[in-house]
Design an enzyme around this catalytic site. Structure first.
Site, mmCIF file in Angstrom:
data_model
loop_
_atom_site.group_PDB
_atom_site.id
_atom_site.type_symbol
_atom_site.label_atom_id
_atom_site.label_comp_id
_atom_site.label_asym_id
_atom_site.label_seq_id
_atom_site.Cartn_x
_atom_site.Cartn_y
_atom_site.Cartn_z
ATOM 1 N N SER A 1 83.502 -17.103 -4.314
ATOM 2 C CA SER A 1 82.923 -16.957 -5.701
ATOM 3 C C SER A 1 83.414 -15.956 -6.241
ATOM 4 O O SER A 1 83.740 -15.902 -7.702
ATOM 5 C CB SER A 1 81.431 -16.830 -5.495
ATOM 6 O OG SER A 1 80.654 -17.583 -4.867
ATOM 7 N N HIS B 1 80.953 -23.305 0.478
ATOM 8 C CA HIS B 1 79.559 -23.470 0.644
ATOM 9 C C HIS B 1 79.255 -25.003 0.772
ATOM 10 O O HIS B 1 78.225 -25.319 1.848
ATOM 11 C CB HIS B 1 78.840 -23.050 -0.650
ATOM 12 C CG HIS B 1 78.997 -21.824 -1.128
ATOM 13 N ND1 HIS B 1 79.734 -21.373 -2.257
ATOM 14 C CD2 HIS B 1 78.695 -20.537 -0.489
ATOM 15 C CE1 HIS B 1 79.858 -20.247 -2.454
ATOM 16 N NE2 HIS B 1 79.283 -19.625 -1.332
ATOM 17 N N GLN C 1 72.535 -5.751 -0.312
ATOM 18 C CA GLN C 1 73.751 -5.750 0.616
ATOM 19 C C GLN C 1 74.853 -5.185 -0.486
ATOM 20 O O GLN C 1 76.053 -5.133 -0.051
ATOM 21 C CB GLN C 1 74.048 -7.134 1.159
ATOM 22 C CG GLN C 1 74.368 -8.235 -0.052
ATOM 23 C CD GLN C 1 74.695 -9.529 0.887
ATOM 24 O OE1 GLN C 1 73.639 -9.904 1.305
ATOM 25 N NE2 GLN C 1 75.681 -9.915 0.770
ATOM 26 N N VAL D 1 87.229 -22.959 4.029
ATOM 27 C CA VAL D 1 87.813 -23.810 3.214
ATOM 28 C C VAL D 1 88.700 -23.149 2.232
ATOM 29 O O VAL D 1 88.224 -22.213 1.692
ATOM 30 C CB VAL D 1 86.838 -24.712 2.429
ATOM 31 C CG1 VAL D 1 87.338 -25.618 1.367
ATOM 32 C CG2 VAL D 1 85.768 -25.509 3.398
ATOM 33 N N GLN E 1 83.039 -19.047 8.451
ATOM 34 C CA GLN E 1 84.006 -18.104 9.267
ATOM 35 C C GLN E 1 84.649 -17.355 8.227
ATOM 36 O O GLN E 1 85.158 -16.170 8.663
ATOM 37 C CB GLN E 1 85.104 -19.102 9.853
ATOM 38 C CG GLN E 1 86.116 -18.264 10.503
ATOM 39 C CD GLN E 1 85.962 -17.453 11.582
ATOM 40 O OE1 GLN E 1 84.919 -17.884 12.200
ATOM 41 N NE2 GLN E 1 86.595 -16.530 11.992
ATOM 42 N N HIS F 1 80.913 -23.343 -4.165
ATOM 43 C CA HIS F 1 82.192 -24.020 -4.052
ATOM 44 C C HIS F 1 82.375 -24.849 -2.991
ATOM 45 O O HIS F 1 81.340 -24.822 -2.469
ATOM 46 C CB HIS F 1 83.303 -22.978 -4.437
ATOM 47 C CG HIS F 1 83.150 -21.787 -3.311
ATOM 48 N ND1 HIS F 1 83.277 -22.150 -2.025
ATOM 49 C CD2 HIS F 1 82.815 -20.403 -3.449
ATOM 50 C CE1 HIS F 1 82.948 -20.913 -1.207
ATOM 51 N NE2 HIS F 1 82.995 -20.133 -2.169
HETATM 52 P P1 AMP Z 1 78.376 -16.308 -0.129
HETATM 53 O O1 AMP Z 1 77.856 -17.138 -1.170
HETATM 54 O O2 AMP Z 1 79.802 -15.947 -0.437
HETATM 55 O O3 AMP Z 1 77.588 -15.168 0.304
HETATM 56 O O4 AMP Z 1 78.555 -16.970 1.178
HETATM 57 C C1 AMP Z 1 77.799 -17.802 1.646
HETATM 58 C C2 AMP Z 1 78.131 -18.562 2.785
HETATM 59 O O5 AMP Z 1 79.332 -19.512 2.785
HETATM 60 C C3 AMP Z 1 78.483 -17.589 4.061
HETATM 61 O O6 AMP Z 1 78.183 -17.983 5.435
HETATM 62 C C4 AMP Z 1 80.081 -17.507 3.969
HETATM 63 O O7 AMP Z 1 80.922 -17.233 5.017
HETATM 64 C C5 AMP Z 1 80.380 -19.096 3.454
HETATM 65 N N1 AMP Z 1 81.646 -19.348 2.852
HETATM 66 C C6 AMP Z 1 81.900 -18.755 1.761
HETATM 67 N N2 AMP Z 1 83.171 -18.961 1.306
HETATM 68 C C7 AMP Z 1 83.540 -19.972 2.282
HETATM 69 C C8 AMP Z 1 84.590 -20.602 2.469
HETATM 70 N N3 AMP Z 1 85.802 -20.507 1.622
HETATM 71 N N4 AMP Z 1 84.711 -21.517 3.426
HETATM 72 C C9 AMP Z 1 83.836 -21.415 4.297
HETATM 73 N N5 AMP Z 1 82.545 -20.957 4.105
HETATM 74 C C10 AMP Z 1 82.555 -20.258 3.208
#
Ligand code: AMP
Length: 275
Positions: free
Chosen positions: A178, A28, A52, A168, A140, A25
């Site tokens: 996600s 990312h 995890q 974001v 963050q 999204h």
């Molecule tokens: P994930 O795929 O959810 O494991 O996230 C992968 C990376 O994207 C991690 O470093 C998350 O912190 C970052 N991330 C996920 N959602 C957001 C968001 N809304 N805004 C900024 N970074 C995000």
């Protein structure tokens, strides 16, 4: 990957890595933007890391859309997408050696997700080993994860810079995730309470409130009013993750909450008075 990394280095270029679990999204994609601003060659990994996820968590139903992810990442300027299988990452099923956090992983999300950060740090260590990037970019939104990764890099003397990019949000404030795809439209409305609660606490802080209990209670009030069940709401030091009684700029208020059967997290960094 090793060949691509070697060729990139041979050109004298800097390498950035953006680790993700895919179903990309805009959150990312902004990490790709940040990576691009810091390096010449940007790799993104997409790996739903079984290590995890705890028993009964959403490993099996976690959303996946690899083709779409590849298109989005390429369109945003990523140079390489790395999407290994679980068998490639863990040929023996489970690793013999894992990165085990000795501190900071037993609180906040770690309280209900024992072993989660062991899984996260182990896969991040592997990805850093595979790519040897100059910089790795995290969000963050997963603030405890970013804090523990920073700490891992420090304690294990890894040669990589860790960058953390702002969260974001959807137009209503909901942090992009996600997992938002699990939400019904009514749940999506209710989920706005997480960001609304954090905004209220931030406003109180700007107005001079410094008592942690008061700030936390103000958030709990917003969640309850929308029928959202808080798992935790805590104000902590951004590095040590220790709980704080008095608010100060840079402190983080982090929360997890259940909206229906979906577990969501969010946080706010308390601003400088002029911030
Ligand atoms: P994930 O795929 O959810 O494991 O996230 C992968 C990376 O994207 C991690 O470093 C998350 O912190 C970052 N991330 C996920 N959602 C957001 C968001 N809304 N805004 C900024 N970074 C995000």
């Amino acid at each position: 990957v090793r060949d691509a990394v070697a060729q990139t280095r041979a050109r004298g270029q800097r390498i950035a890595l953006v680790p993700t679990m895919g179903f990309l999204h805009e959150g990312h994609l902004t990490l790709i933007d940040r990576a691009r601003s810091l390096a010449d060659w940007v790799a993104i990994s997409v790996f739903v890391n079984p290590l995890q996820f705890g028993p009964g968590e959403d490993l099996d139903r976690y959303p996946r859309a690899l083709e779409r992810d590849a298109d989005l990442a390429a369109a945003r300027g990523a140079d390489l997408l790395f999407a290994p299988t679980a068998a490639e990452m863990y040929p023996d099923g489970r690793p013999w050696i894992a990165v085990v956090p000795e501190n900071g992983a037993d609180r906040l999300c770690g309280t209900v997700r024992p072993g989660h950060f062991r899984g996260v740090l182990t896969v991040v260590a592997k990805l850093l080993g595979i790519f040897t990037p100059d910089v790795a970019v995290f969000g963050q939104k997963d603030f405890q994860q970013a804090a523990l990764v920073r700490r891992m890099v420090k304690d294990l003397d890894l040669s990589v810079a860790i960058e953390v990019a702002p969260t974001v949000r959807e137009p209503g404030g909901l942090a992009m995730s996600s997992r938002n795809t699990y939400l019904s439209s009514a749940e999506r409305d209710a989920a706005q309470a997480l960001a609304a609660g954090l905004r209220r606490a931030e406003a109180l802080f700007r107005a001079g409130e410094r008592d942690s209990a008061t700030l936390v209670a103000s958030i709990a009030g917003v969640l309850t009013a929308r029928g959202v069940e808080a798992e935790y709401v805590e104000m902590v030091d951004p590095d040590s993750l220790d709980p704080l009684e008095r608010a100060r700029p840079g402190a983080v208020i982090a929360l997890a909450a259940h909206v229906g059967s979906t577990r969501l997290i969010d946080n706010v960094i308390l601003p400088d008075s002029d911030g």
